[in-house]
Design an enzyme around this catalytic site. Structure first.
Site, PDB file in Angstrom:
ATOM      1  N   ASN A 114      -3.902  -2.135  -0.799  1.00  0.00           N
ATOM      2  CA  ASN A 114      -3.332  -0.776  -0.709  1.00  0.00           C
ATOM      3  C   ASN A 114      -2.105  -0.735   0.209  1.00  0.00           C
ATOM      4  O   ASN A 114      -1.868   0.250   0.893  1.00  0.00           O
ATOM      5  CB  ASN A 114      -4.398   0.246  -0.262  1.00  0.00           C
ATOM      6  N   ASP A 173       0.690  -9.645  -7.948  1.00  0.00           N
ATOM      7  CA  ASP A 173       0.597  -9.184  -6.557  1.00  0.00           C
ATOM      8  C   ASP A 173       1.776  -9.738  -5.753  1.00  0.00           C
ATOM      9  O   ASP A 173       1.848 -10.944  -5.498  1.00  0.00           O
ATOM     10  CB  ASP A 173      -0.723  -9.669  -5.962  1.00  0.00           C
ATOM     11  N   CYS A 228      -5.536  -1.232  -5.586  1.00  0.00           N
ATOM     12  CA  CYS A 228      -5.253  -2.678  -5.586  1.00  0.00           C
ATOM     13  C   CYS A 228      -6.065  -3.319  -4.468  1.00  0.00           C
ATOM     14  O   CYS A 228      -6.939  -2.672  -3.881  1.00  0.00           O
ATOM     15  CB  CYS A 228      -3.754  -2.953  -5.463  1.00  0.00           C
ATOM     16  N   CYS A 253       0.877  -2.883  -1.110  1.00  0.00           N
ATOM     17  CA  CYS A 253       1.990  -3.307  -1.985  1.00  0.00           C
ATOM     18  C   CYS A 253       2.003  -2.542  -3.313  1.00  0.00           C
ATOM     19  O   CYS A 253       2.875  -1.707  -3.554  1.00  0.00           O
ATOM     20  CB  CYS A 253       1.923  -4.806  -2.279  1.00  0.00           C
ATOM     21  N   ARG A 254       1.029  -2.844  -4.207  1.00  0.00           N
ATOM     22  CA  ARG A 254       1.101  -2.334  -5.586  1.00  0.00           C
ATOM     23  C   ARG A 254       0.617  -0.901  -5.737  1.00  0.00           C
ATOM     24  O   ARG A 254       1.296  -0.081  -6.366  1.00  0.00           O
ATOM     25  CB  ARG A 254       0.298  -3.250  -6.531  1.00  0.00           C
ATOM     26  N   SER A 255      -0.572  -0.577  -5.216  1.00  0.00           N
ATOM     27  CA  SER A 255      -1.096   0.772  -5.481  1.00  0.00           C
ATOM     28  C   SER A 255      -0.304   1.873  -4.771  1.00  0.00           C
ATOM     29  O   SER A 255      -0.117   2.948  -5.356  1.00  0.00           O
ATOM     30  CB  SER A 255      -2.610   0.879  -5.206  1.00  0.00           C
TER      31      SER A 255
HETATM   32  P1  4NP Z   1      -1.734  -5.346  -2.673  1.00  0.00           P
HETATM   33  O1  4NP Z   1      -1.278  -6.742  -1.991  1.00  0.00           O
HETATM   34  O2  4NP Z   1      -3.159  -5.566  -3.143  1.00  0.00           O
HETATM   35  O3  4NP Z   1      -0.792  -5.166  -3.814  1.00  0.00           O
HETATM   36  O4  4NP Z   1      -1.619  -4.293  -1.599  1.00  0.00           O
HETATM   37  C1  4NP Z   1      -1.996  -7.358  -0.962  1.00  0.00           C
HETATM   38  C2  4NP Z   1      -1.855  -6.927   0.351  1.00  0.00           C
HETATM   39  C3  4NP Z   1      -2.521  -7.571   1.370  1.00  0.00           C
HETATM   40  C4  4NP Z   1      -3.319  -8.660   1.081  1.00  0.00           C
HETATM   41  C5  4NP Z   1      -3.460  -9.095  -0.215  1.00  0.00           C
HETATM   42  C6  4NP Z   1      -2.807  -8.451  -1.245  1.00  0.00           C
HETATM   43  N1  4NP Z   1      -3.979  -9.345   2.141  1.00  0.00           N
HETATM   44  O5  4NP Z   1      -4.508 -10.446   1.895  1.00  0.00           O
HETATM   45  O6  4NP Z   1      -4.041  -8.817   3.275  1.00  0.00           O
END
Ligand code: 4NP
Length: 161
Positions: free
Chosen positions: A10, A121, A7, A12-14
């Site tokens: 790395n 997300d 994702c 939240c989702r993955s």
């Molecule tokens: P993920 O979510 O892609 O599901 O891990 C996010 C985590 C952090 C950020 C964006 C999305 N960020 O902007 O730091």
């Protein structure tokens, strides 16, 4: 068989997909045959632990994410059999970063469940429940596919199940 979930951050989702899928693989007794990891398309969260929203949701279903930290997708992931994105932006970035370097099947997680939807997300939506439901939907379909493949490979190697 090696599977890498990807994702944007790395955190939240993955990592949610990695931990849920690891549990499903273990429940089917396939843990010796499947290597599971996750990574980010960005370097924004490099070295950071799993987001508290993902940790809290998974803790409720008895799954720990201790010891998991964000890292960026790189050439070390080229030996994967599957590189799996959560949304269409992930897919574009995975292809840009990995194409020509890997023979992995690059696909979105919900495509295994016959859907072209993105996994939302929760960094932006705050809705870890919806993301968890979609992650489970995709991972269930993926574990089915991988179990079938392992059985086919085993049979063609002359193993008996
Ligand atoms: P993920 O979510 O892609 O599901 O891990 C996010 C985590 C952090 C950020 C964006 C999305 N960020 O902007 O730091």
């Amino acid at each position: 068989m090696k599977v890498v979930f990807v994702c944007l951050g790395n955190i939240c989702r993955s990592p949610m997909a990695e931990a849920v899928f690891r549990q499903m693989v273990k429940d089917r007794g396939l843990e010796q045959q499947v290597v599971i990891d996750s990574a980010a398309t960005s370097s924004w969260e490099q070295g950071n632990p799993v987001h508290s929203g993902t940790r809290k949701k998974l803790a409720k279903v008895g799954i720990s994410t201790d010891g998991m930290y964000s890292r960026q997708l790189s050439s070390v992931d080229a030996d994967a059999d599957y590189i799996i994105g959560m949304d269409s932006e992930n897919m574009m970035n995975i292809k840009r970063m990995m194409q020509g370097k890997t023979n992995a099947k690059i696909a979105s997680l919900l495509s295994f469940a016959g859907s072209n939807r993105d996994i939302a997300d929760p960094w932006y939506t705050g809705d870890f429940e919806q993301t968890y439901r979609d992650v489970c939907l995709g991972c269930e379909a993926l574990v089915e596919e991988i179990q079938k493949k392992l059985q086919e490979n085993g049979e063609s190697n002359g193993e008996k199940f």
